[in-house]
Design an enzyme around this catalytic site. Structure first.
Site, PDB file in Angstrom:
ATOM      1  N   ASP A 131     -92.803  14.329  37.077  1.00  0.00           N
ATOM      2  CA  ASP A 131     -91.790  14.450  38.132  1.00  0.00           C
ATOM      3  C   ASP A 131     -90.417  14.806  37.569  1.00  0.00           C
ATOM      4  OD1 ASP A 131     -91.490  12.038  36.856  1.00  0.00           O
ATOM      5  OD2 ASP A 131     -91.084  10.861  38.659  1.00  0.00           O
ATOM      6  N   ASP A 139     -91.283   0.904  28.289  1.00  0.00           N
ATOM      7  CA  ASP A 139     -89.938   1.372  27.934  1.00  0.00           C
ATOM      8  C   ASP A 139     -88.987   0.213  27.616  1.00  0.00           C
ATOM      9  OD1 ASP A 139     -90.325   0.923  30.635  1.00  0.00           O
ATOM     10  OD2 ASP A 139     -89.235   2.675  31.337  1.00  0.00           O
TER      11      ASP A 139
HETATM   12  C1  UD1 Z   1     -90.587   4.422  35.425  1.00  0.00           C
HETATM   13  C2  UD1 Z   1     -89.838   5.405  34.509  1.00  0.00           C
HETATM   14  C3  UD1 Z   1     -90.844   6.122  33.622  1.00  0.00           C
HETATM   15  C4  UD1 Z   1     -91.647   5.118  32.807  1.00  0.00           C
HETATM   16  C5  UD1 Z   1     -92.265   4.054  33.727  1.00  0.00           C
HETATM   17  C6  UD1 Z   1     -92.947   2.964  32.916  1.00  0.00           C
HETATM   18  C7  UD1 Z   1     -87.815   6.274  35.539  1.00  0.00           C
HETATM   19  C8  UD1 Z   1     -87.191   7.289  36.401  1.00  0.00           C
HETATM   20  N1  UD1 Z   1     -89.145   6.382  35.314  1.00  0.00           N
HETATM   21  O1  UD1 Z   1     -91.576   5.093  36.157  1.00  0.00           O
HETATM   22  O2  UD1 Z   1     -90.186   7.005  32.729  1.00  0.00           O
HETATM   23  O3  UD1 Z   1     -92.692   5.770  32.098  1.00  0.00           O
HETATM   24  O4  UD1 Z   1     -91.261   3.481  34.582  1.00  0.00           O
HETATM   25  O5  UD1 Z   1     -92.162   1.905  32.651  1.00  0.00           O
HETATM   26  O6  UD1 Z   1     -87.136   5.395  35.053  1.00  0.00           O
HETATM   27  N2  UD1 Z   1     -98.534   7.438  35.887  1.00  0.00           N
HETATM   28  C9  UD1 Z   1     -99.719   7.174  35.217  1.00  0.00           C
HETATM   29  N3  UD1 Z   1    -100.593   6.275  35.775  1.00  0.00           N
HETATM   30  C10 UD1 Z   1    -100.340   5.591  36.920  1.00  0.00           C
HETATM   31  C11 UD1 Z   1     -99.120   5.850  37.576  1.00  0.00           C
HETATM   32  C12 UD1 Z   1     -98.219   6.763  37.023  1.00  0.00           C
HETATM   33  O7  UD1 Z   1     -99.978   7.760  34.183  1.00  0.00           O
HETATM   34  O8  UD1 Z   1    -101.194   4.810  37.350  1.00  0.00           O
HETATM   35  C13 UD1 Z   1     -97.586   8.401  35.289  1.00  0.00           C
HETATM   36  C14 UD1 Z   1     -96.958   9.343  36.267  1.00  0.00           C
HETATM   37  O9  UD1 Z   1     -97.686  10.513  36.414  1.00  0.00           O
HETATM   38  C15 UD1 Z   1     -95.589   9.626  35.627  1.00  0.00           C
HETATM   39  C16 UD1 Z   1     -95.301   8.350  34.857  1.00  0.00           C
HETATM   40  O10 UD1 Z   1     -96.514   7.663  34.717  1.00  0.00           O
HETATM   41  O11 UD1 Z   1     -95.665  10.708  34.741  1.00  0.00           O
HETATM   42  C17 UD1 Z   1     -94.280   7.476  35.588  1.00  0.00           C
HETATM   43  O12 UD1 Z   1     -94.717   7.175  36.876  1.00  0.00           O
HETATM   44  P1  UD1 Z   1     -93.808   7.240  38.176  1.00  0.00           P
HETATM   45  O13 UD1 Z   1     -94.690   7.000  39.352  1.00  0.00           O
HETATM   46  O14 UD1 Z   1     -92.993   8.462  38.179  1.00  0.00           O
HETATM   47  O15 UD1 Z   1     -92.948   5.928  37.991  1.00  0.00           O
HETATM   48  P2  UD1 Z   1     -91.421   5.681  37.650  1.00  0.00           P
HETATM   49  O16 UD1 Z   1     -90.941   4.640  38.551  1.00  0.00           O
HETATM   50  O17 UD1 Z   1     -90.674   6.950  37.583  1.00  0.00           O
HETATM   51 MN    MN Z   2     -91.002   8.896  37.831  1.00  0.00          MN
END
Ligand code: UD1
Ligand code: MN
Length: 438
Positions: A204, A282
């Site tokens: 994203d 993180d």
């Molecule tokens: C937030 C952080 C992100 C971090 C995550 C983990 C921000 C804007 N984003 O995620 O950088 O990695 O916390 O602490 O601060 N994903 C999976 N499996 C899942 C769900 C999501 O691999 O079951 C992937 C998504 O495709 C995406 C990433 O993990 O690439 C983060 O997921 P997202 O849904 O965007 O969560 P954020 O709240 O942005």
């Molecule tokens: Mn995100």
């Protein structure tokens, strides 16, 4: 007696003649009324003149202000440029490293928005092989990724088993899944495909056109400076009102791990892989045991921006903060620049000296513009609450992780307020972070 009288008469006559001469002679119009009119009109003209002069003065002051502002801006913009000396002979000394691009995806078909940008901006496919690692097993998303054919390597996280959690942690299951995915995918990139440097992206993220130059040129720093452990594309306080968008070349060292488009080497991965956490990877990175006092490079103007309104974390944070982060639109030829000013031995003495040479002001003085023409000023904080209060009033992120404020370096948070560089900084005798600040 008669003589005395004569003297009086002569003196009186002389006096009268003098008055007559003074009043009526040399007056073109010969009448008292006309003279009064002339005097009045002269007074009016004088007043007009005074008015015009004071208006011109005000205008001059405005012009001078404007000129000073331009000069201030030039100084602000020139500061980093002075440090970013172009490499001798104009050529870059950056050995072209291979940086694998690892994109995390799950169930958002909009991964194409991200991948299109990656493929459009990467200068050389051989130097930036793209791996898209997909979690969640979502079919439509898998099809979108497959649509890129051999332009990207599509891998899928095999363990889709449910993660069992105690009731109160259930709502954070997403973070556990992300951490599980991260461990697996990073291991694929480093251990299975044997890449030595990896740029980590998420599905994203919008990226800036110069992002690959940025990572190419900072790679030697990461390789050579043991006090650096990552390069990130993200400025946590990167909204337009708090950055100098025209200082796109300006980079910093940061004690706060920013994530959101970050590069590490296999050396770090080998250090972390066996203790990789089950969730909140993180924040875990931000703990002292992992960070070991190392810093990341981060830009003044973000090279990533998230468009993932719906995700694992709540959308409120996106609406209130994330969506305002400004994505750089002024490409910088980083690879033609000398980046060595960012090495700790060069950076720290300069940074400390610079920050603490800026005049100390209060938040109220800054807000009321009660400061003369200063390129930079410093607001001091002493307590955690003092930091948070000031940060909040200035529209900065006010949270701390393991004692480190977002974007902070040696406790210093750098940002713009109107046309001025401001450092929110601890006392000059600062030595280390207070881990209890959170
Ligand atoms: C937030 C952080 C992100 C971090 C995550 C983990 C921000 C804007 N984003 O995620 O950088 O990695 O916390 O602490 O601060 N994903 C999976 N499996 C899942 C769900 C999501 O691999 O079951 C992937 C998504 O495709 C995406 C990433 O993990 O690439 C983060 O997921 P997202 O849904 O965007 O969560 P954020 O709240 O942005
Ligand atoms: Mn995100």
């Amino acid at each position: 007696m008669r003589q005395k009288l004569l003297v009086y008469v002569v003196a009186g006559t002389l006096l009268w003649s003098l008055v007559y001469l003074l009043v009526f002679v040399n007056r073109p119009n010969g009448s008292v009324r006309r003279t009064e009119e002339t005097l009045n009109s002269l007074t009016e003209q004088l007043a007009d003149l005074q008015n015009t002069l004071s208006q011109q003065n005000a205008e001059n002051r405005r012009l001078l202000d404007a000129l000073n502002k331009i000069a201030d801006n030039r100084v602000a913009a020139a500061a980093p440029a002075g440090l970013v000396a172009p490499a001798a002979g104009g050529g870059a000394t950056v050995a072209a490293p291979v940086i694998a691009v690892l994109v995390f995806a799950c169930n958002r078909v909009t991964v194409s928005r991200h991948l299109d940008q990656v493929l459009r901006y990467r200068p050389d496919p051989a130097r930036f092989p793209v791996i898209v690692s997909q979690d969640c097993g979502d079919r439509p998303t898998a099809e979108v990724i497959a649509g890129y054919g051999s332009a990207v390597k599509h891998i899928q996280q095999p363990d889709q088993s449910d993660i069992v959690l105690p009731a109160k942690e259930k709502k954070f299951k997403g973070y556990f899944k992300i951490a599980r995915h991260y461990r697996w995918a990073l291991s694929q990139a480093f251990d299975t495909f044997n890449h030595s440097t990896v740029l980590i992206l998420e599905d994203d993220l919008d990226i800036a056109p110069d992002i690959f130059d940025y990572f190419t040129s900072t790679y030697p720093l990461l390789r050579d400076d043991p006090t650096l452990w990552c390069v990130s594309a993200w400025n946590d306080n990167g909204k337009l009102s708090r950055i100098n968008a025209s200082a796109a070349e300006l980079l910093y060292r940061s004690d706060f791990f920013p994530g959101l488009g970050w590069m590490i080497t296999d050396k770090l991965w080998h250090e972390l892989r066996d203790k990789w956490p089950k969730s909140y990877w993180d924040d875990w990175m931000r703990e002292p045991a992992q960070r070991l006092d190392r810093a990341c490079i981060r830009p003044e103007v973000s090279r990533t921006r998230t468009f993932g309104k719906k995700g694992v974390s709540n959308g409120l944070f996106f609406e209130k903060h994330l969506k305002f982060i400004h994505l750089n639109d002024r490409p910088v030829p980083f690879t033609k620049m000398d980046m060595r000013y960012l090495l700790r031995e060069n950076y720290d003495p300069w940074f400390v000296d610079h920050v603490y040479s800026c005049q100390e002001v209060t938040y109220t003085e800054l807000k009321a513009r009660q400061i003369g023409h200063k390129d930079c000023v410093r607001i001091q904080y002493v307590t955690k609450d003092g930091f948070k209060r000031t940060a909040k009033m200035l529209g900065l992120m006010d949270d701390l992780k393991s004692g480190v404020p977002r974007t902070g370096y040696r406790g210093v948070v750098s940002f713009m307020y109107e046309d001025r560089r401001v450092y929110l900084a601890p006392r000059p005798d600062w030595t280390k972070y207070d881990l209890t600040w959170s």
